[in-house]
Design an enzyme around this catalytic site. Structure first.
Site, PDB file in Angstrom:
ATOM      1  N   CYS A 248      67.778  62.005 120.496  1.00 51.09           N
ATOM      2  CA  CYS A 248      67.768  63.141 119.571  1.00 51.09           C
ATOM      3  C   CYS A 248      69.023  63.793 120.047  1.00 51.09           C
ATOM      4  CB  CYS A 248      66.433  64.228 119.795  1.00 51.09           C
ATOM      5  SG  CYS A 248      66.299  64.260 121.583  1.00 51.09           S
TER       6      CYS A 248
ATOM      7  N   GLU B 145      60.501  69.942 119.776  1.00 46.14           N
ATOM      8  CA  GLU B 145      61.671  69.889 119.924  1.00 46.14           C
ATOM      9  C   GLU B 145      61.736  68.598 118.496  1.00 46.14           C
ATOM     10  OE1 GLU B 145      64.092  67.279 119.968  1.00 46.14           O
ATOM     11  OE2 GLU B 145      63.309  66.254 121.798  1.00 46.14           O
TER      12      GLU B 145
END
Length: 485
Positions: free
Chosen positions: A285, A251
């Site tokens: 994020c 990720e």
């Protein structure tokens, strides 16, 4: 100034210092004081962690799913029992306001609750044989020992997102917390270990990221690698994992587009957007970053958004009433400031913010910033800013909005605000992201997959899909008599 804490490694069920006694200092980003030391794990420490994981892998894989489930549920209880302790460590080392830290600890416990149930739902299947004399069974088995690497922005929740599914699946795991904010993560690991996991099933090692990743991933013991981090580090770990063909999930961040249509309540959406944008000082994020606003409502949106940003209170996250804490480190502050400076030097206008407040506040503070009139060549439109900045961009048609939203190599989270069901459906199909929030910024949940496309990564965490990456299918074909005898 708080008393200096001394943290330890967890290896083979024992909390201990590094074999050679080396340590790393940990800074409070709000006042730059040194608040803790953590061990700098060396070769001997990493070898011990690998040896323990290898030794226990078969026993842990054979542990009944219901037993693993109960251990995970106990871990969730322990984490919540220690919520306040863990949250205060998190705020002290990462900088986020205390109410955000408490929420992060709760979401970490939720991971263990969810995967406690998923541990009991690891289903195989029976496939019809090709002939009367053949029976085919597909089993799901643990992939093996895991090396997991977590970042500094959500050091508790993102560690839980890897620990819980790995343990539920029956995999030993060696966790490497971020060196900038390790103490809260280690406190959570202690709560998990105290719930009764066998020695060696969980390890936590701190120290130099390059050294630890190189040693762990190059070992044939490690069969699965999981990283939440930057694209640069993701590429490096992918190369290391390829040596032994270890599975990997990544990720790697995003550059979240938000399409705001002309049929919304402008003030309501702008205010919600601004409050969401500056959560954790924008160091998220899935943070909404590029706000693509219909031109007819653009000026009102800018005004409403900037008003909220100006009204936010900066300060030490442990202080009541603080909305935005410092950035986590000097390097993060300086890299972010360079992106904003590049944009303004090219002609972008800072409606509010646009300057460092490090000197005024005595820590790694940067003013919540709203930029408009951003030139296409500005680096900030392509590089993930990962800080307290909102980029406000008008659009003329929805086709233009989709084009701008997709004009990046990232594709993690995106958002859409409209009251038109048809628009919502079509736009949700055309925006290139792994997660899309429609009239909501709440796209991260334990029960649904968290994933991205493009440079945002590989694989998925959370949901049923999250545990699949810690399992591999085994096909068993059995020949049997075609008649009873």
């Amino acid at each position: 100034m708080s008393a200096l804490r001394t943290e330890h490694l967890l290896i083979d069920g024992e909390w201990r210092a590094a074999a050679d006694g080396a340590v790393i200092e940990v800074e409070n980003p709000a006042d730059l004081s040194i608040v803790a030391t953590v061990p700098r794990a060396g070769e001997a420490d990493l070898e011990a962690a690998l040896a323990a994981a290898e030794r226990v892998q078969d026993d842990w894989a054979r542990t009944p799913a219901w037993t693993r489930s109960e251990l995970l549920r106990g871990a969730a209880r322990n984490i919540m029992d220690r919520q306040e302790e863990i949250a205060r460590l998190l705020t002290q080392e990462q900088g986020k306001p205390l109410h955000e830290s408490r929420a992060e600890v709760a979401t970490a416990a939720e991971q263990f609750e969810w995967y406690a149930d998923e541990a009991r739902r690891i289903y195989g299947r029976v496939v019809d044989g090709t002939t009367d004399g053949v029976r085919i069974e597909v089993r799901k088995e643990p992939i093996g020992p895991v090396a997991a690497f977590t970042p500094w922005n959500f050091p508790v929740m993102l560690a839980a997102r890897k620990l819980a599914p790995a343990l539920a699946a029956g995999c030993p795991i060696i966790l490497k917390p971020a060196e900038e904010s390790p103490s809260a993560c280690l406190a959570m690991v202690r709560a998990i270990q105290d719930s009764g996991f066998p020695a060696g099933v969980i390890a936590a090692v701190t120290g130099d990221p390059a050294q630890i990743s190189e040693r762990l991933i190059s070992s044939k013991v490690i069969r699965k690698v999981s990283l939440t981090g930057s694209v640069r580090v993701g590429r490096q770990l992918m190369q290391l994992a390829s040596q032994n063909l270890a599975a990997i999930s990544l990720e790697l961040g995003g550059h979240g587009p938000v399409i705001v249509c002309d049929d919304v309540d402008v003030a309501q959406v702008a205010q919600l957007s601004a409050r969401t944008k500056f959560r954790n000082a924008g160091q998220v994020c899935i943070s909404p970053t590029r706000f693509l606003v219909a031109r007819s409502i653009y000026e009102q949106f800018v005004e409403e958004f900037a008003a909220v940003a100006r009204d936010l209170t900066l300060g030490d996250g442990s202080t009541d009433g603080v909305d935005v804490g410092p950035m986590c480190s000097r390097r993060r502050h300086d890299d972010f400031a360079a992106l904003v400076e590049d944009a303004t030097s090219r002609g972008a206008i800072a409606v509010t913010g646009g300057q460092s407040l490090a000197e005024a506040h005595g820590g790694h503070f940067y003013a919540p910033t709203v930029l408009r009139d951003i030139p296409a060549e500005a680096r900030i439109l392509q590089e993930e800013p990962f800080g307290p900045v909102a980029l406000l961009i008008p659009y003329d048609t929805l086709d233009d909005a989709v084009r701008i939203a997709n004009d990046t190599e990232y594709g993690l989270a995106g958002y859409l605000f409209t009251n038109d069901l048809g628009r919502a459906q079509l736009l949700s199909e055309r925006v290139r992201v792994g997660m899309l929030g429609v009239n909501s910024y709440l796209v991260s949940t334990a029960v649904a997959p968290f994933s991205g496309v493009g440079l945002s990564g590989l694989g998925a965490e959370n949901g049923t899909e999250g545990i699949e990456h810690y399992l591999h299918p085994k096909t068993v074909v059995t020949g049997i008599p075609t008649e009873l005898s």
